[in-house]
Design a protein around this motif. Structure first.
Motif, PDB file in Angstrom:
ATOM      1  N   SER A 256       0.789  -1.111   0.097  1.00 28.27           N
ATOM      2  CA  SER A 256      -0.110   0.103  -0.053  1.00 28.27           C
ATOM      3  C   SER A 256       0.836   1.223  -0.180  1.00 28.27           C
ATOM      4  CB  SER A 256      -0.979  -0.190   1.313  1.00 28.27           C
ATOM      5  OG  SER A 256      -0.178  -0.021   2.386  1.00 28.27           O
ATOM      6  N   ASN A 257       1.919   1.150   0.283  1.00 30.46           N
ATOM      7  CA  ASN A 257       3.013   2.484   0.242  1.00 30.46           C
ATOM      8  C   ASN A 257       3.198   2.790  -1.020  1.00 30.46           C
ATOM      9  OD1 ASN A 257       3.429   1.963   2.965  1.00 30.46           O
ATOM     10  ND2 ASN A 257       5.624   1.566   2.705  1.00 30.46           N
ATOM     11  N   PHE A 264      -1.446  10.002  -1.836  1.00 29.26           N
ATOM     12  CA  PHE A 264      -2.740   9.570  -1.180  1.00 29.26           C
ATOM     13  C   PHE A 264      -2.639   9.170   0.174  1.00 29.26           C
ATOM     14  CE2 PHE A 264      -2.592   8.272  -5.767  1.00 29.26           C
ATOM     15  CZ  PHE A 264      -3.431   9.290  -6.406  1.00 29.26           C
ATOM     16  N   SER A 265      -2.708  10.108   1.045  1.00 26.49           N
ATOM     17  CA  SER A 265      -2.371   9.992   2.536  1.00 26.49           C
ATOM     18  C   SER A 265      -3.394   9.209   3.293  1.00 26.49           C
ATOM     19  CB  SER A 265      -2.497  11.452   3.097  1.00 26.49           C
ATOM     20  OG  SER A 265      -3.397  12.268   2.922  1.00 26.49           O
ATOM     21  N   ASP A 266      -4.859   9.182   2.613  1.00 32.49           N
ATOM     22  CA  ASP A 266      -5.960   8.404   3.603  1.00 32.49           C
ATOM     23  C   ASP A 266      -5.760   6.870   3.101  1.00 32.49           C
ATOM     24  OD1 ASP A 266      -6.995  10.493   4.625  1.00 32.49           O
ATOM     25  OD2 ASP A 266      -8.703  10.544   3.414  1.00 32.49           O
ATOM     26  N   ILE A 267      -4.849   6.351   2.292  1.00 28.74           N
ATOM     27  CA  ILE A 267      -4.433   5.070   2.140  1.00 28.74           C
ATOM     28  C   ILE A 267      -3.680   4.580   3.260  1.00 28.74           C
ATOM     29  CG2 ILE A 267      -3.343   3.246   0.615  1.00 28.74           C
ATOM     30  CD1 ILE A 267      -5.745   4.448  -0.588  1.00 28.74           C
ATOM     31  N   PRO A 268      -3.910   3.478   3.913  1.00 27.56           N
ATOM     32  CA  PRO A 268      -3.124   2.885   5.206  1.00 27.56           C
ATOM     33  C   PRO A 268      -1.660   2.359   4.523  1.00 27.56           C
ATOM     34  CG  PRO A 268      -4.766   1.401   4.567  1.00 27.56           C
ATOM     35  CD  PRO A 268      -5.068   2.495   3.669  1.00 27.56           C
ATOM     36  N   PRO A 269      -0.783   3.040   5.208  1.00 25.85           N
ATOM     37  CA  PRO A 269       0.781   2.451   5.153  1.00 25.85           C
ATOM     38  C   PRO A 269       0.832   0.795   5.540  1.00 25.85           C
ATOM     39  CG  PRO A 269       0.747   3.705   6.804  1.00 25.85           C
ATOM     40  CD  PRO A 269      -0.623   3.621   6.617  1.00 25.85           C
ATOM     41  N   GLU A 271       0.286  -2.242   4.266  1.00 25.69           N
ATOM     42  CA  GLU A 271      -0.519  -3.273   3.855  1.00 25.69           C
ATOM     43  C   GLU A 271       0.164  -4.122   2.735  1.00 25.69           C
ATOM     44  OE1 GLU A 271      -2.429  -4.199   6.030  1.00 25.69           O
ATOM     45  OE2 GLU A 271      -3.097  -2.505   6.986  1.00 25.69           O
ATOM     46  N   ASN A 272       0.193  -5.339   2.503  1.00 29.84           N
ATOM     47  CA  ASN A 272       0.315  -6.130   1.505  1.00 29.84           C
ATOM     48  C   ASN A 272      -0.734  -6.749   0.348  1.00 29.84           C
ATOM     49  OD1 ASN A 272       3.253  -5.873   2.259  1.00 29.84           O
ATOM     50  ND2 ASN A 272       2.749  -6.998   4.019  1.00 29.84           N
ATOM     51  N   PHE A 285     -10.550   0.084  -2.391  1.00 25.35           N
ATOM     52  CA  PHE A 285      -8.888  -0.286  -1.981  1.00 25.35           C
ATOM     53  C   PHE A 285      -8.967  -1.504  -1.146  1.00 25.35           C
ATOM     54  CE2 PHE A 285      -5.613  -0.218   1.044  1.00 25.35           C
ATOM     55  CZ  PHE A 285      -4.429  -0.677   0.327  1.00 25.35           C
ATOM     56  N   SER A 286      -8.153  -2.687  -1.362  1.00 23.94           N
ATOM     57  CA  SER A 286      -8.518  -3.651  -0.936  1.00 23.94           C
ATOM     58  C   SER A 286      -7.055  -4.273  -0.641  1.00 23.94           C
ATOM     59  CB  SER A 286      -9.100  -4.906  -1.738  1.00 23.94           C
ATOM     60  OG  SER A 286     -10.565  -4.763  -2.153  1.00 23.94           O
TER      61      SER A 286
END
Length: 351
Positions: A256-257, A264-269, A271-272, A285-286
């Motif tokens: 997700s990075n 896109f700062s609302d995307i959680p860092p 995650e794989n 986003f999944s």
């Protein structure tokens, strides 16, 4: 046993033999001198015999000392030759070690120099987890979520500034002279392996293109001119222009990075196994939230995915209600005196 060891053993035995001979001769001359002195006293009496005996004893002792000194010098000479060779070997070892140390130092210096050159060649900080906490980055990301087209253009410049000098020069060359030659060189700089291309540190150029594309999509005139002149930006952007068109689109990426460090700062860092899907002007986003590996027979693997929904500006939906996002956005723009310049002029329309 090699020759050097044999020679060392022979020299050791020779030195031992000479020391024994020295001790024996020295003892013999002492005993001989005192024996002759006693015999002289017995033969000639205390006065004449004593004088004669003392002279003879002194001569014998002197000869004994001279022989002992001569043998000691011989032993020292043999030792000195052996020590000299040892010293030479030690010197060679020392020189060898110094050469190794010199090589290591030079290698370390070169590595340090390369690191310094790399650091100097990159304006700002390259790695994603370094710039993610920078205030200028966070402020731009927040404004982009509100549909600020000037902030989108500035976000493109932010990533341009993260590019190293070579990358910046490739961009300049292409924008000044958009042709196959300059485009191919720019594309070569972005030619990473399938998964490496999704690593944030490999996407400075791609992020630059992406935000120019997004700024142009929402009506930024400067960005529109860039995109009109530089056609490959739509294709080579980290999220290509075609993703925003059509009925639906999907892009898969490892981490997700790739998104949260791309503005896109609302995307959680962190995650794989992620993918992004677009449905109209909304994004799902999944990411892999649970995984249980297979048993010894290869069966029973389980995986679960969690999803988060975003609007077209990648603002996370407030309680799943898209109207709440619009309300927040409109309230913000009502208070901005420069909204005619900065606010989006176009909304995303999907075919």
């Amino acid at each position: 046993m090699n020759r050097d060891k044999i020679k060392n053993h022979i020299k050791s035995l020779l030195i031992l033999f000479l020391r024994v001979i020295r001790w024996m001769l020295f003892s013999i001359f002492w005993v001989l001198g005192f024996g002759i002195a006693i015999a002289a006293i017995s033969e000639f009496g205390w006065i004449l015999g004593g004088i004669t005996g003392v002279i003879i004893a002194a001569v014998c002792i002197f000869i004994g000392f001279m022989i002992a000194i001569a043998l000691e010098k011989l032993i020292k000479r043999i030792n000195s030759r052996n020590d000299k060779k040892v010293n030479l070997n030690t010197e060679k070892i020392s020189i060898s070690k110094l050469e190794e140390i010199k090589v290591e130092c030079e290698s370390g210096h070169n590595e340090l120099e390369e690191c310094e050159q790399q650091e100097n060649a990159n304006i700002g900080v390259i790695w994603a987890n370094h710039y993610r906490e920078r205030n200028d980055y966070k402020n731009l990301a927040e404004l982009c979520k509100l549909g600020d087209i000037v902030a989108m253009y500035d976000m493109a410049q932010f990533f341009y500034n993260l590019c190293n000098e070579e990358e910046q020069q490739l961009i300049k060359n292409y924008e000044m002279n958009p042709c196959d030659t300059t485009e191919n060189k720019l594309r070569e700089a972005m030619n990473y392996e399938k998964w490496e291309k999704f690593e944030p540190e490999n996407n400075r150029i791609g992020y630059y293109m992406m935000w120019l594309v997004r700024a142009a999509m929402y009506g930024n005139e400067k960005a529109i001119k860039h995109i009109e002149n530089c056609g490959c930006y739509k294709r080579k952007a980290s999220i290509p222009y075609d993703f925003y068109l059509g009925v639906c689109s999907t892009v898969n990426f490892r981490g997700s990075n790739f998104l949260c460090d791309g503005g896109f700062s609302d995307i959680p860092p962190g995650e794989n196994d992620c993918y992004l899907e677009r449905y109209g002007n909304e994004y799902q986003f999944s990411y892999l939230s649970y995984y249980d590996s297979a048993d010894s027979d290869g069966y029973g693997a389980e995986s679960e995915y969690s999803s988060i929904w975003y609007d077209e500006f990648f603002m996370k939906k407030q309680n799943g209600n898209p109207k709440e996002n619009e309300r927040i956005r409109e309230e913000y723009w009502e208070k901005q005196i420069d909204r005619d310049v900065r606010k989006y002029k176009i909304r995303l329309k999907c075919r």
